[in-house]
Design a protein around this motif. Structure first.
Motif, PDB file in Angstrom:
ATOM      1  N   SER A 134       0.838  -1.208   0.000  1.00 24.51           N
ATOM      2  CA  SER A 134       0.000   0.000   0.000  1.00 24.51           C
ATOM      3  C   SER A 134       0.864   1.244   0.000  1.00 24.51           C
ATOM      4  O   SER A 134       2.002   1.221   0.440  1.00 24.51           O
ATOM      5  N   GLY A 192      -1.360   1.281   4.691  1.00 22.65           N
ATOM      6  CA  GLY A 192      -2.514   0.383   4.808  1.00 22.65           C
ATOM      7  C   GLY A 192      -3.060   0.422   6.224  1.00 22.65           C
ATOM      8  O   GLY A 192      -3.477   1.466   6.725  1.00 22.65           O
ATOM      9  N   ILE A 223      -8.926   3.623   3.908  1.00 20.96           N
ATOM     10  CA  ILE A 223      -7.840   2.768   3.407  1.00 20.96           C
ATOM     11  C   ILE A 223      -7.458   1.752   4.501  1.00 20.96           C
ATOM     12  O   ILE A 223      -7.326   0.557   4.245  1.00 20.96           O
ATOM     13  N   GLU A 274      -7.932  -2.689   4.562  1.00 23.41           N
ATOM     14  CA  GLU A 274      -6.722  -3.525   4.427  1.00 23.41           C
ATOM     15  C   GLU A 274      -6.432  -4.298   5.706  1.00 23.41           C
ATOM     16  O   GLU A 274      -6.925  -3.959   6.774  1.00 23.41           O
ATOM     17  N   GLN A 275      -5.599  -5.308   5.550  1.00 17.59           N
ATOM     18  CA  GLN A 275      -5.146  -6.096   6.709  1.00 17.59           C
ATOM     19  C   GLN A 275      -3.736  -5.650   7.070  1.00 17.59           C
ATOM     20  O   GLN A 275      -2.922  -5.418   6.177  1.00 17.59           O
ATOM     21  N   ASP A 294       0.189  -5.961   8.171  1.00 18.52           N
ATOM     22  CA  ASP A 294       1.217  -6.957   7.843  1.00 18.52           C
ATOM     23  C   ASP A 294       1.342  -7.974   8.960  1.00 18.52           C
ATOM     24  O   ASP A 294       1.235  -7.630  10.127  1.00 18.52           O
TER      25      ASP A 294
END
Ligand SMILES: N[C@@H](CCC(=O)N[C@@H](CS)C(=O)NCC(=O)O)C(=O)O
Length: 308
Positions: free
Chosen positions: A2, A59, A234, A238-239, A241
């Motif tokens: 991202s 992200g 955003i 997202e997931q 890391d």
């Protein structure tokens, strides 16, 4: 991966440190313009309470404190690293001293009574009072953020003079190319020189000014401005890391509920589930109604972890 998002405001000196590094790396990134004072309703869901500026987001991963942001940026853009291997401890130590002790000196100089009167913010009584109340909350419980003016001015001139002598011999503080020490020093020179009435301090220091212009010429990289709402969306989409091989030092355990906060000022703790606490980073996970699951990263240096 991202895109990198920098939550900052134009006048923020620590944001200028990161913007200049992003310029040096010729990076493309997004930025959110936050307000100069709290509340920051689109940022708090990401950090969980950490209120200092800037904050970096990739992200659903959130980075608090420029020490860790700069390391992450340097990892993403490893060419021309600003952490010279043979001088790493010296460069990082210099940067830390500059961002803490010398920052107190600079606050004392920049907010001296003769300069305050010329600041647009301080010409508006209501805005000035709101700013002072906000910064009092930031300083609550801290020993000092700004050094008293008389002492600050003497410390300031001494360090400028030392820097000027060093920069007569080398183009950057640790040699031929910029290191993290240059970016930490640059943003504080920038902060003072933003105030026209204080520019006279730099006149005797030609080498320092030539160095300042070399760093300023790096610019700020390629920036696209987005809103706080967009940045939050955003993160929610997202997931974070995954953390592999979590390292835990100091008797801490993965999954333990902890609170993390700075050791110097801005004692607003961030609560979460501990994911890792290695030699140079503390990482926690939080769930937020608006941001979803986010992972918040702090540098070890300058932060404390306590059981919640
Ligand atoms: N050690 C922190 C210092 C950050 C800091 O003090 N930032 C200032 C702005 S330049 C701040 O947060 N001031 C209070 C505020 O903006 O709310 C870092 O490197 O990120």
């Amino acid at each position: 991966m991202s895109e990198l998002i920098l939550h900052q405001y134009a006048e923020s000196t620590f944001s200028e440190k990161v913007r200049a590094l992003l310029g040096y790396k010729n990076a493309s990134y997004q930025q959110v313009e936050t307000t100069i004072i709290m509340p920051r309703p689109h940022l708090m869901p990401l950090t969980g309470g950490y209120r200092r500026i800037p904050v970096m987001q990739i992200g659903a991963d959130v980075y608090c404190d420029t020490a860790i942001m700069c390391r992450v940026i340097d990892d993403i853009y490893p060419e021309n690293s600003v952490y010279p291997e043979a001088q790493r401890a010296a460069a990082e130590g210099f940067a830390l001293w500059t961002d803490t002790f010398f920052f107190q000196v600079v606050v004392g100089v920049a907010f001296q009574p003769s300069a305050l009167g010329t600041e647009p913010l301080f010409k508006d009584e209501e805005a000035a009072a709101a700013f002072m109340a906000d910064r009092a909350q930031l300083a609550e419980g801290a020993s000092q953020i700004g050094m008293p003016f008389e002492a600050a001015e003497a410390h300031f001139l001494l360090h400028l003079s030392n820097l000027d002598q060093q920069l007569a011999a080398v183009p950057f503080l640790f040699g031929d190319s910029p290191s993290i020490a240059d970016f930490s020093t640059y943003h504080l020179v920038w902060f003072v020189s933003q105030r026209e009435v204080l520019r006279h301090y730099f006149e005797p220091f030609e080498n320092l000014m030539a160095w300042y212009e070399r760093i300023r010429a790096f610019g700020h990289g390629h920036v696209q401005t987005i809103s706080g709402e967009e940045a939050l969306a955003i993160a929610a989409g997202e997931q974070p890391d995954e953390i592999e091989d979590a390292v835990l030092l100091g008797g801490l355990e993965v999954g333990q509920l902890v609170e993390v906060m700075p050791i110097d000022y801005g004692f607003q703790p961030v609560a979460g589930e501990l994911l890792a606490a290695g030699i140079d980073e503390i990482t926690i996970a939080r769930n937020d109604d608006q941001a979803g699951r986010v992972v918040v990263h702090f540098p070890r240096m300058g932060f404390q972890v306590n059981s919640a």
